[in-house]
Design an enzyme around this catalytic site. Structure first.
Site, PDB file in Angstrom:
ATOM      1  N   LYS A  52       1.072  -1.142  -0.085  1.00 55.81           N
ATOM      2  CA  LYS A  52      -0.179   0.047   0.080  1.00 55.81           C
ATOM      3  C   LYS A  52       0.733   1.226   0.078  1.00 55.81           C
ATOM      4  CE  LYS A  52      -4.369  -1.501   0.454  1.00 55.81           C
ATOM      5  NZ  LYS A  52      -5.481  -0.974  -0.460  1.00 55.81           N
ATOM      6  N   SER A  75       0.245  -9.763  -1.437  1.00 55.58           N
ATOM      7  CA  SER A  75       0.135  -8.604  -1.328  1.00 55.58           C
ATOM      8  C   SER A  75       0.434  -7.892  -0.119  1.00 55.58           C
ATOM      9  CB  SER A  75      -1.570  -8.171  -1.861  1.00 55.58           C
ATOM     10  OG  SER A  75      -2.460  -8.761  -0.824  1.00 55.58           O
TER      11      SER A  75
END
Length: 410
Positions: free
Chosen positions: A57, A307
């Site tokens: 992120k 991720s």
């Protein structure tokens, strides 16, 4: 795509790639012998679980800040998040010397709140769920002139996330398939759009939890739809409504969507820990859990985006236990014994004879008034897998114990 042509261009991706390098760690591809053997393909892992703040992120958040005017930056950023996006924005803002306010639901675990504060952000707890926190963040943005950084539905944020594809191509230019998790769609938008710009023949597959398949349903409908509810252990991808702005890019660049049931994530966690010694959160495991659903991938080069890796220890221990049970590495069997001395050691002998390892015994003398089968023995055992479990059951059967597999409580 109408007026969106100036977004997510190769020039923007190249710019983002150079910018993002300033704050990210290099997460080099890891070749996976284990998953390559399972699939017949050549499987590489892109370990963003090892990224700063434990997830990808920070890329989108940092690139978003670089595209702002000095005036916008000075006003500060605001976002709403209970998870990885909060820490990504806080870290990126700190690197840029910009003020960040993060609105988190009141139910957010304290460790996440403290981590976000430790990165220099101001944390405001508001609402029971993400949607309420988000609404409040928009309100504060209006009142104070802050710039709202959306977790996924933002062209610049998606461009920043797409730098992952640039790194994959630089290391593995011959990549055939990229598997990418989908929550709201920001990561998948960036990765798939850039991948297709670099090689139109590449296949990009989005992976969603079966209990939160908002993008799959939206693609079926041809427009963004909101799910009635979500139910998955993959909290980072438990999204009811995908991004409106980025949806056309997904529709154009994602070749297929695979959905993964929670039990496959549980087993993938165990496989990842045992074979790669890495902790990957459930959402990050979607890409490897989807591998078994791929067809005809013999000798294809496959990159799986992991991720993130932010998982608390309590969740971790329960996922490991569930994984061991699912893999038949731990199971419980009930046998009825005559109520007389020496029976317990006989059963132990049978189990030892086939290398079963007893980890728990429960002895109940009050199941029956029949003295010939009056004692129920519940044995929790460790085995090497399904084949070994069946071998143990066969050995007990042979000795006349009529073993019955029961629900395991460890």
């Amino acid at each position: 795509m109408g007026n969106n042509e100036e977004y997510l261009t190769l020039k923007k991706f190249e710019e983002a790639y150079e910018d993002v390098k300033k704050v990210t760690l290099e997460t080099k591809l890891i070749y996976s012998d284990y998953w390559s053997n399972q699939t017949g393909g050549k499987v590489y892992l892109k370990p963003e679980n090892l990224q700063r703040t434990g997830a990808y992120k920070v890329r989108g958040a940092y690139y978003k800040i670089t595209t702002m005017s000095e005036e916008e930056r000075q006003k500060g950023l605001i976002t709403a998040s209970a998870g990885n996006h909060a820490q990504g924005v806080a870290y990126a803002a700190k690197s840029y010397g910009v003020k960040a306010t993060i609105v988190m639901p009141t139910t957010t675990p304290l460790i996440k709140v403290n981590r976000t504060k430790a990165l220099g952000a101001e944390v405001i707890l508001h609402g029971d769920v993400y949607d309420e926190a988000c609404e409040y963040a928009y309100k504060l943005a209006d009142e104070n002139g802050y710039t709202f950084v959306h977790p996924f539905d933002d062209y610049d944020v998606a461009t920043g996330q797409g730098t992952i594809a640039m790194e994959i191509f630089k290391e593995l230019p011959t990549v055939d398939i990229i598997l990418v998790p989908i929550g709201g769609g920001g990561l998948a938008t960036g990765v798939s759009t850039l991948a297709k710009l670099l090689n139109p023949n590449i296949k990009v597959i989005g992976v969603e939890p079966a209990g939160a398949n908002c993008m799959q349903e939206s693609l079926k409908a041809g427009h963004v739809v909101t799910l009635g509810g979500v139910n998955t252990i993959a909290d980072g991808t438990a999204v009811k409504t995908p991004g409106e702005k980025i949806f056309p890019y997904i529709a154009k660049n994602i070749d297929e969507i695979i959905t993964v049931p929670d039990e496959d994530l549980v087993v993938a966690f165990l496989d990842m820990v045992e074979n790669h010694k890495m902790v990957v959160e459930n959402s990050g495991l979607l890409s490897v859990a989807a591998l078994k659903q791929l067809k005809d991938v013999q000798d294809k080069r496959i990159a799986c985006v992991l991720s993130g890796g932010n998982m608390d220890v309590i969740t971790m221990s329960s996922v490991v236990q569930q994984g061991l049970i699912k893999r038949d590495r731990i199971f419980t069997v009930s046998v009825l014994l005559p109520d007389k001395p020496g029976e317990l050691s006989k059963v132990s002998g049978v189990i030892a004879g086939v290398s079963g390892n007893v980890i728990k015994l429960e002895h109940n003398q009050f199941v029956s008034i029949n003295r010939n089968a009056a004692v129920e023995l519940r044995i929790t055992l460790e085995a090497f897998g399904t084949q070994h479990k069946n071998q143990i059951l066969d050995a007990l059967e042979k000795e006349g114990y009529k073993p019955r597999v029961v629900r395991t409580n460890i």
